[in-house]
Scaffold this motif. Structure first.
Motif, PDB file in Angstrom:
ATOM      1  N   ASP A   1       0.695   1.858   1.660  1.00 41.02           N
ATOM      2  CA  ASP A   1       0.745   3.296   1.354  1.00 41.02           C
ATOM      3  C   ASP A   1       0.081   3.658   0.025  1.00 41.02           C
ATOM      4  OD1 ASP A   1       2.106   3.940   3.725  1.00 41.02           O
ATOM      5  OD2 ASP A   1       4.022   3.381   2.804  1.00 41.02           O
ATOM      6  N   LEU A   2      -1.036   3.028  -0.270  1.00 36.33           N
ATOM      7  CA  LEU A   2      -1.810   3.386  -1.453  1.00 36.33           C
ATOM      8  C   LEU A   2      -2.873   4.377  -0.979  1.00 36.33           C
ATOM      9  CD1 LEU A   2      -2.179  -0.160  -3.047  1.00 36.33           C
ATOM     10  CD2 LEU A   2      -0.468   1.587  -3.538  1.00 36.33           C
ATOM     11  N   PRO A   3      -2.770   5.652  -1.381  1.00 35.97           N
ATOM     12  CA  PRO A   3      -3.567   6.697  -0.747  1.00 35.97           C
ATOM     13  C   PRO A   3      -5.071   6.644  -1.007  1.00 35.97           C
ATOM     14  CG  PRO A   3      -2.322   7.605  -2.576  1.00 35.97           C
ATOM     15  CD  PRO A   3      -1.877   6.179  -2.406  1.00 35.97           C
ATOM     16  N   HIS A   4      -5.472   6.154  -2.155  1.00 30.70           N
ATOM     17  CA  HIS A   4      -6.895   6.173  -2.497  1.00 30.70           C
ATOM     18  C   HIS A   4      -7.316   4.818  -3.041  1.00 30.70           C
ATOM     19  CE1 HIS A   4      -7.225  10.424  -1.664  1.00 30.70           C
ATOM     20  NE2 HIS A   4      -6.094  10.606  -2.310  1.00 30.70           N
ATOM     21  N   ARG A   5      -8.542   4.751  -3.472  1.00 32.71           N
ATOM     22  CA  ARG A   5      -9.108   3.481  -3.916  1.00 32.71           C
ATOM     23  C   ARG A   5      -8.223   2.785  -4.954  1.00 32.71           C
ATOM     24  NH1 ARG A   5     -15.651   3.987  -4.198  1.00 32.71           N
ATOM     25  NH2 ARG A   5     -15.879   3.101  -2.130  1.00 32.71           N
ATOM     26  N   SER A   6      -8.179   1.475  -4.816  1.00 32.53           N
ATOM     27  CA  SER A   6      -7.380   0.640  -5.715  1.00 32.53           C
ATOM     28  C   SER A   6      -8.174  -0.620  -6.023  1.00 32.53           C
ATOM     29  CB  SER A   6      -6.060   0.253  -5.051  1.00 32.53           C
ATOM     30  OG  SER A   6      -5.348   1.401  -4.655  1.00 32.53           O
ATOM     31  N   ALA A   7      -7.913  -1.195  -7.179  1.00 30.93           N
ATOM     32  CA  ALA A   7      -8.610  -2.418  -7.571  1.00 30.93           C
ATOM     33  C   ALA A   7      -7.614  -3.399  -8.165  1.00 30.93           C
ATOM     34  CB  ALA A   7      -9.710  -2.105  -8.589  1.00 30.93           C
ATOM     35  N   GLY A   8      -7.936  -4.673  -8.050  1.00 31.66           N
ATOM     36  CA  GLY A   8      -7.060  -5.714  -8.565  1.00 31.66           C
ATOM     37  C   GLY A   8      -7.825  -6.747  -9.362  1.00 31.66           C
ATOM     38  N   VAL A   9      -7.066  -7.528 -10.094  1.00 35.19           N
ATOM     39  CA  VAL A   9      -7.628  -8.649 -10.840  1.00 35.19           C
ATOM     40  C   VAL A   9      -6.634  -9.798 -10.752  1.00 35.19           C
ATOM     41  CG1 VAL A   9      -6.669  -7.851 -13.049  1.00 35.19           C
ATOM     42  CG2 VAL A   9      -8.582  -9.413 -13.072  1.00 35.19           C
ATOM     43  N   THR A  10      -7.132 -11.001 -10.589  1.00 38.24           N
ATOM     44  CA  THR A  10      -6.308 -12.210 -10.669  1.00 38.24           C
ATOM     45  C   THR A  10      -6.984 -13.156 -11.646  1.00 38.24           C
ATOM     46  OG1 THR A  10      -7.460 -13.234  -8.796  1.00 38.24           O
ATOM     47  CG2 THR A  10      -5.434 -12.015  -8.309  1.00 38.24           C
ATOM     48  N   MET A  11      -6.183 -13.844 -12.456  1.00 37.26           N
ATOM     49  CA  MET A  11      -6.736 -14.805 -13.410  1.00 37.26           C
ATOM     50  C   MET A  11      -5.854 -16.035 -13.480  1.00 37.26           C
ATOM     51  SD  MET A  11      -8.569 -13.102 -16.699  1.00 37.26           S
ATOM     52  CE  MET A  11      -7.292 -12.043 -17.264  1.00 37.26           C
ATOM     53  N   ASP A  12      -6.500 -17.179 -13.603  1.00 35.73           N
ATOM     54  CA  ASP A  12      -5.827 -18.452 -13.842  1.00 35.73           C
ATOM     55  C   ASP A  12      -5.683 -18.589 -15.356  1.00 35.73           C
ATOM     56  OD1 ASP A  12      -5.165 -21.107 -14.331  1.00 35.73           O
ATOM     57  OD2 ASP A  12      -6.490 -21.902 -12.781  1.00 35.73           O
TER      58      ASP A  12
ATOM     59  N   GLN B   1       6.057  -8.968  -5.022  1.00 36.06           N
ATOM     60  CA  GLN B   1       4.606  -8.927  -4.974  1.00 36.06           C
ATOM     61  C   GLN B   1       4.127  -7.638  -5.613  1.00 36.06           C
ATOM     62  OE1 GLN B   1       2.701  -8.533  -1.146  1.00 36.06           O
ATOM     63  NE2 GLN B   1       1.239 -10.114  -1.719  1.00 36.06           N
ATOM     64  N   ILE B   2       2.963  -7.698  -6.232  1.00 41.15           N
ATOM     65  CA  ILE B   2       2.437  -6.566  -6.990  1.00 41.15           C
ATOM     66  C   ILE B   2       2.104  -5.373  -6.090  1.00 41.15           C
ATOM     67  CG2 ILE B   2      -0.024  -7.183  -7.002  1.00 41.15           C
ATOM     68  CD1 ILE B   2       0.131  -6.684 -10.080  1.00 41.15           C
ATOM     69  N   LEU B   3       1.684  -5.625  -4.852  1.00 40.38           N
ATOM     70  CA  LEU B   3       1.388  -4.535  -3.918  1.00 40.38           C
ATOM     71  C   LEU B   3       2.670  -3.806  -3.496  1.00 40.38           C
ATOM     72  CD1 LEU B   3      -1.382  -6.288  -1.845  1.00 40.38           C
ATOM     73  CD2 LEU B   3      -1.682  -4.182  -3.155  1.00 40.38           C
ATOM     74  N   ASP B   4       3.764  -4.554  -3.324  1.00 41.29           N
ATOM     75  CA  ASP B   4       5.055  -3.925  -3.019  1.00 41.29           C
ATOM     76  C   ASP B   4       5.484  -3.016  -4.166  1.00 41.29           C
ATOM     77  OD1 ASP B   4       5.548  -5.065  -0.484  1.00 41.29           O
ATOM     78  OD2 ASP B   4       6.222  -6.921  -1.425  1.00 41.29           O
ATOM     79  N   HIS B   5       5.344  -3.516  -5.386  1.00 43.69           N
ATOM     80  CA  HIS B   5       5.698  -2.736  -6.577  1.00 43.69           C
ATOM     81  C   HIS B   5       4.879  -1.447  -6.627  1.00 43.69           C
ATOM     82  CE1 HIS B   5       6.776  -1.797 -10.712  1.00 43.69           C
ATOM     83  NE2 HIS B   5       5.484  -1.662 -10.960  1.00 43.69           N
ATOM     84  N   ALA B   6       3.575  -1.550  -6.369  1.00 43.64           N
ATOM     85  CA  ALA B   6       2.710  -0.367  -6.390  1.00 43.64           C
ATOM     86  C   ALA B   6       3.126   0.622  -5.318  1.00 43.64           C
ATOM     87  CB  ALA B   6       1.255  -0.791  -6.203  1.00 43.64           C
ATOM     88  N   SER B   7       3.448   0.114  -4.133  1.00 40.25           N
ATOM     89  CA  SER B   7       3.857   0.974  -3.025  1.00 40.25           C
ATOM     90  C   SER B   7       5.132   1.755  -3.367  1.00 40.25           C
ATOM     91  CB  SER B   7       4.079   0.120  -1.774  1.00 40.25           C
ATOM     92  OG  SER B   7       4.517   0.903  -0.706  1.00 40.25           O
ATOM     93  N   ARG B   8       6.097   1.092  -4.001  1.00 43.48           N
ATOM     94  CA  ARG B   8       7.365   1.746  -4.343  1.00 43.48           C
ATOM     95  C   ARG B   8       7.223   2.753  -5.482  1.00 43.48           C
ATOM     96  NH1 ARG B   8       9.175  -3.590  -4.031  1.00 43.48           N
ATOM     97  NH2 ARG B   8       9.334  -3.671  -6.287  1.00 43.48           N
ATOM     98  N   ASN B   9       6.236   2.567  -6.351  1.00 39.85           N
ATOM     99  CA  ASN B   9       6.139   3.396  -7.552  1.00 39.85           C
ATOM    100  C   ASN B   9       4.971   4.375  -7.567  1.00 39.85           C
ATOM    101  OD1 ASN B   9       8.307   2.337  -9.523  1.00 39.85           O
ATOM    102  ND2 ASN B   9       7.421   0.514  -8.607  1.00 39.85           N
ATOM    103  N   MET B  10       4.180   4.417  -6.517  1.00 39.30           N
ATOM    104  CA  MET B  10       2.985   5.256  -6.490  1.00 39.30           C
ATOM    105  C   MET B  10       3.298   6.739  -6.681  1.00 39.30           C
ATOM    106  SD  MET B  10      -0.133   4.563  -6.317  1.00 39.30           S
ATOM    107  CE  MET B  10      -1.340   5.756  -6.770  1.00 39.30           C
ATOM    108  N   LEU B  11       4.385   7.203  -6.113  1.00 42.30           N
ATOM    109  CA  LEU B  11       4.715   8.625  -6.209  1.00 42.30           C
ATOM    110  C   LEU B  11       5.266   9.023  -7.577  1.00 42.30           C
ATOM    111  CD1 LEU B  11       6.261   9.222  -2.674  1.00 42.30           C
ATOM    112  CD2 LEU B  11       3.962   9.776  -3.473  1.00 42.30           C
TER     113      LEU B  11
END
Length: 198
Positions: free
Chosen positions: A113-124, A1-11
């Motif tokens: 564990d995303l420390p500050h504002r984040s935004a997403g996009v989904t598209m079909d 999942q994209i949120l897991d990826h972001a969590s692992r790579n944020m630092l």
């Protein structure tokens, strides 16, 4: 999942993490579609000019324009489960909603564990690719150089910026583009005001 990826790579990033994924997903009715998802997560405090929602919106609209699609955004409904209510927009191409732009809900940010504002996009992507794109042609080099200038306006938060930008774009046939260059809120402005530079 994209949120897991972001969590692992944020630092591993200095300013912001940009990540995306393309793959087949199954909708609640069992239909399989090709989907695109992207996330922009800020590692630091944001200002109106570095707001992840505005940055990802600008990136998505530019990518669609470069691909030959005339895209627009409108207030979104319904709200995705990971989105902050009231901070959702529909991506509209050819009169059809093909995706959603949204700010990640603070509870979801905290969970991943995303420390500050984040935004997403989904598209079909199946829905998007079913819409014919305009052919892109290279523009000839202008005989005379263009002139770039900016104007700063103080606006009230109750007014939608999109309508003001549309009026400016329609004000002269000589204008090639009108884009937001900067947004500022803070002293000496009141809490209900902000400056926008176009």
């Amino acid at each position: 999942q994209i949120l897991d990826h972001a969590s692992r790579n944020m630092l591993l990033v200095q300013d912001a993490l940009k990540t995306f994924h393309i793959g087949k997903i199954f909708l609640s009715g069992g239909e399989e579609v090709l989907a695109f998802g992207a996330l922009l997560a800020s590692r630091n405090e944001t200002t109106p000019a570095t707001e992840p929602f505005l940055r990802i919106k600008r990136d998505v609209l530019a990518a669609l324009s470069n691909a030959g699609y005339e895209a627009d955004v409108a207030l979104g409904d319904p709200t995705p489960s990971t989105a902050h209510p009231g901070r959702v927009a529909d991506i509209i191409v050819g009169g059809k909603t093909v995706g959603k732009l949204f700010e990640i809900h603070p509870a979801v940010r905290e969970r991943f564990d995303l420390p500050h504002r984040s935004a997403g996009v989904t598209m079909d992507l199946d829905a998007l690719l079913a819409i014919p794109a305009k052919e892109q042609h290279a523009k000839p080099i202008a005989q005379f150089p263009g002139i770039t200038y900016d104007v700063t306006m103080t606006l009230d938060r109750s007014k939608a910026l999109q309508g003001i930008l549309e009026k400016i774009r329609k004000s002269s046939s000589l204008l090639e583009s009108v884009e937001v260059a900067d947004i500022y809120s803070g002293k000496p402005l009141t809490k209900e005001q902000y400056n926008v530079t176009v």
